[in-house]
Design a protein around this motif. Structure first.
Motif, PDB file in Angstrom:
ATOM      1  N   VAL A 169       0.873  -1.176   0.000  1.00 56.45           N
ATOM      2  CA  VAL A 169       0.000   0.000   0.000  1.00 56.45           C
ATOM      3  C   VAL A 169       0.912   1.228   0.000  1.00 56.45           C
ATOM      4  N   VAL A 170       0.910   1.980  -1.108  1.00 58.40           N
ATOM      5  CA  VAL A 170       1.760   3.156  -1.265  1.00 58.40           C
ATOM      6  C   VAL A 170       0.882   4.397  -1.234  1.00 58.40           C
ATOM      7  N   LEU A 171       1.184   5.313  -0.331  1.00 64.92           N
ATOM      8  CA  LEU A 171       0.328   6.473  -0.077  1.00 64.92           C
ATOM      9  C   LEU A 171       0.978   7.775  -0.533  1.00 64.92           C
ATOM     10  N   THR A 172       0.140   8.772  -0.813  1.00 68.17           N
ATOM     11  CA  THR A 172       0.646  10.121  -1.019  1.00 68.17           C
ATOM     12  C   THR A 172       1.165  10.650   0.310  1.00 68.17           C
ATOM     13  N   SER A 173       1.894  11.746   0.274  1.00 68.51           N
ATOM     14  CA  SER A 173       2.416  12.309   1.519  1.00 68.51           C
ATOM     15  C   SER A 173       1.278  12.715   2.464  1.00 68.51           C
ATOM     16  N   THR A 174       0.197  13.256   1.903  1.00 66.74           N
ATOM     17  CA  THR A 174      -0.943  13.663   2.743  1.00 66.74           C
ATOM     18  C   THR A 174      -1.577  12.468   3.435  1.00 66.74           C
ATOM     19  N   ASP A 175      -1.829  11.408   2.667  1.00 64.48           N
ATOM     20  CA  ASP A 175      -2.423  10.210   3.263  1.00 64.48           C
ATOM     21  C   ASP A 175      -1.450   9.503   4.201  1.00 64.48           C
TER      22      ASP A 175
END
Length: 232
Positions: A169-175
């Motif tokens: 699971v790869v997230l944006t910096s915000t998430d």
């Protein structure tokens, strides 16, 4: 799943990329040499929050319960997001141990000609990835059990299924910040992990040399990321 990854940036590089203020003493020094083939059982960099500020630790990649440790069972290195929330095994980490594992990319394998063929998966732009992780680390607590972390995985989609049916699971910096924030409720964190992972089209991947497969701690060169020609 995720069996190896590349982590060649500095702590400050990853902290800045995720949007943290790196002017404090937390981000002075403390770096290890660049790593291009991080394997389970080693201790890469992990990011987490304390009092709303970003912090870091070097944690062992792999988790097992005290009973499993006593029985000398192999640690888990990944946690399926579908089971991590509902099962008792990882649920306590979903409440109190959500971390981010920063990286440049990760490796997956296919079988070609009866041999394991590694692929390197990364962003098409020069930016790091932020993988969701879970740990039993409890800062400022005297812990007598093994400390480690696992990487949260989800079903692959689109063309990446050709490489592997599961991926981190790869997230944006915000998430990623929302994931690490312990004020985020378990249900919201689960929703982030299940629905906010970057889509397949956000990545590129290519074959790399089978030298990646060697279980040697010195097998950690930048050249391992070099694309190899397509097979005829």
């Amino acid at each position: 799943m995720c069996g190896r990854f590349e982590q060649s940036g500095t702590r400050k590089y990853y902290a800045r990329a995720i949007g943290a203020d790196t002017r404090g003493v937390e981000w002075v020094g403390g770096d290890t040499i660049p790593r291009y083939n991080v394997s389970p059982g080693t201790a890469p960099l992990v990011l987490h929050t304390l009092s709303d500020a970003l912090h870091s630790d070097y944690l062992r990649w792999g988790y097992r319960t005290p009973n499993e440790a006593a029985e000398k069972k192999s640690p888990w290195i990944n946690a399926r997001v579908e089971k991590a929330l509902s099962g008792r095994y990882f649920r306590h980490m979903f409440r109190d141990g959500r971390v981010i594992v920063p990286a440049g990319g990760w490796f997956e394998w296919t079988v070609e000609g009866g041999k394991k063929q590694p692929w390197y998966i990364t962003r098409p732009t020069d930016e790091p990835i932020f993988m969701a992780g879970l740990t039993n680390l409890r800062p400022y607590t005297n812990q007598t059990v093994e400390i480690g972390f696992v990487i949260v995985t989800a079903d692959s989609s689109g063309g990446m299924v050709d490489v592997h049916d599961r991926r981190p699971v790869v997230l944006t910096s915000t998430d990623a910040w929302r994931w690490m924030d312990l004020a985020t409720q378990v249900e919201e964190a689960a929703h982030i992990a299940q629905t906010r992972s970057l889509p397949t089209e956000a990545f590129v991947w290519w074959r790399v040399d089978r030298a990646v497969n060697r279980p040697d701690p010195n097998n950690d060169r930048k050249e391992l990321l070099t694309p190899i020609p397509e097979q005829a």
